[in-house]
Design a protein around this motif. Sequence first.
Motif, PDB file in Angstrom:
ATOM      1  N   ALA A 113       5.684  40.071  17.983  1.00  0.00           N
ATOM      2  CA  ALA A 113       6.657  40.816  17.192  1.00  0.00           C
ATOM      3  C   ALA A 113       5.980  41.817  16.258  1.00  0.00           C
ATOM      4  CB  ALA A 113       7.532  39.859  16.394  1.00  0.00           C
ATOM      5  N   LEU A 114       4.834  41.436  15.713  1.00  0.00           N
ATOM      6  CA  LEU A 114       4.091  42.316  14.801  1.00  0.00           C
ATOM      7  C   LEU A 114       3.207  43.306  15.551  1.00  0.00           C
ATOM      8  CD1 LEU A 114       3.153  39.581  12.201  1.00  0.00           C
ATOM      9  CD2 LEU A 114       4.721  41.500  11.823  1.00  0.00           C
ATOM     10  N   ASP A 115       3.125  43.153  16.864  1.00  0.00           N
ATOM     11  CA  ASP A 115       2.295  43.998  17.736  1.00  0.00           C
ATOM     12  C   ASP A 115       0.812  43.876  17.365  1.00  0.00           C
ATOM     13  OD1 ASP A 115       2.231  45.472  20.007  1.00  0.00           O
ATOM     14  OD2 ASP A 115       2.725  47.385  19.080  1.00  0.00           O
ATOM     15  N   TRP A 116       0.398  42.631  17.133  1.00  0.00           N
ATOM     16  CA  TRP A 116      -0.997  42.321  16.831  1.00  0.00           C
ATOM     17  C   TRP A 116      -1.618  41.621  18.032  1.00  0.00           C
ATOM     18  CZ3 TRP A 116      -0.330  39.397  11.528  1.00  0.00           C
ATOM     19  CH2 TRP A 116       0.076  40.307  10.555  1.00  0.00           C
ATOM     20  N   GLU A 117      -2.900  41.842  18.206  1.00  0.00           N
ATOM     21  CA  GLU A 117      -3.641  41.123  19.237  1.00  0.00           C
ATOM     22  C   GLU A 117      -4.999  40.742  18.665  1.00  0.00           C
ATOM     23  OE1 GLU A 117      -5.393  42.061  23.606  1.00  0.00           O
ATOM     24  OE2 GLU A 117      -3.296  42.584  23.250  1.00  0.00           O
TER      25      GLU A 117
END
Length: 146
Positions: A113-117
Amino acid sequence: MPPSRDPSKPYSRYGPNRDKVRNINKTYLPLENTQDVPSLPEWKAWNDTEREAWDGLWKSPQSTQWPASSVHVVATYVHLTSKVVGGSGNATDAKVCAQLAESLGLTSSGLKALDWEIGFPEDSEMESAEDHGSPSDDELYEMMYT
């Protein structure tokens, strides 16, 4: 009526490069946070398990994205998690823990959802993301009006 789907367009969300285009705005997190761990708030007496959880959370990759103002949010998460795991928490505490974990990026759905990897992309992924950088004015016109 909206235009029909055209996967042949370079920025189409339906085309073969959809994953590469989607990764342009992704935030890649380092494997660990090397910054100093903030001190626990003084609003309660913290036990050793809570202190370990606090240190672990602030050394996590996600903590590199948390603003300084999130100290109390993380402390609330540690406190409620301790209550739930210790057996003194109720269903509301468990639900709030789950919501906080997601909003802090501690779950896989929260990361998405936060577009973190976590970690850095392969070189080929970076090249493809660079290839799909900002479109030129002509490409924008074509995307919008054709």
